[in-house]
Design a protein around this motif. Structure first.
Motif: not given
Length: 91
Positions: A27-29, A42-44, A80-81
């Protein structure tokens, strides 16, 4: 017997403010359909995260029970990197 140190909870709305050692839940991501104004790193969707975990293309969480899974912030930032670097190489 020494008393155990209490676990320190850090409450923040900004993923970038968290230390690398912090633990975050799904829920934080990702952004929840119930809370569309919450900023998420995260855009997913959550389903896509779990699909990527199953495929081995996203870091596996640490399990703290049957229904509790957490990721280290450091693992998410590393992922992410890597995604950002692979996008640059594709250009």
């Amino acid at each position: 017997m020494k008393p155990k140190k209490p676990i320190q909870c850090v409450e923040t709305n900004n993923f970038d403010d968290l230390p690398n050692s912090a633990l975050v839940r799904i829920t934080d991501l990702v952004r929840s359909p119930k809370n569309k104004h919450k900023v998420a790193p995260l855009p997913i969707s959550a389903a896509t995260v779990w699909r990527k975990v199953a495929n081995g293309t996203f870091p596996a969480p640490m399990k703290f029970g049957a229904r509790i899974a957490c990721w280290k912030v450091e693992a998410i930032r590393t992922w992410l990197d890597a995604q950002a670097n692979s996008d640059k190489e594709a250009m």
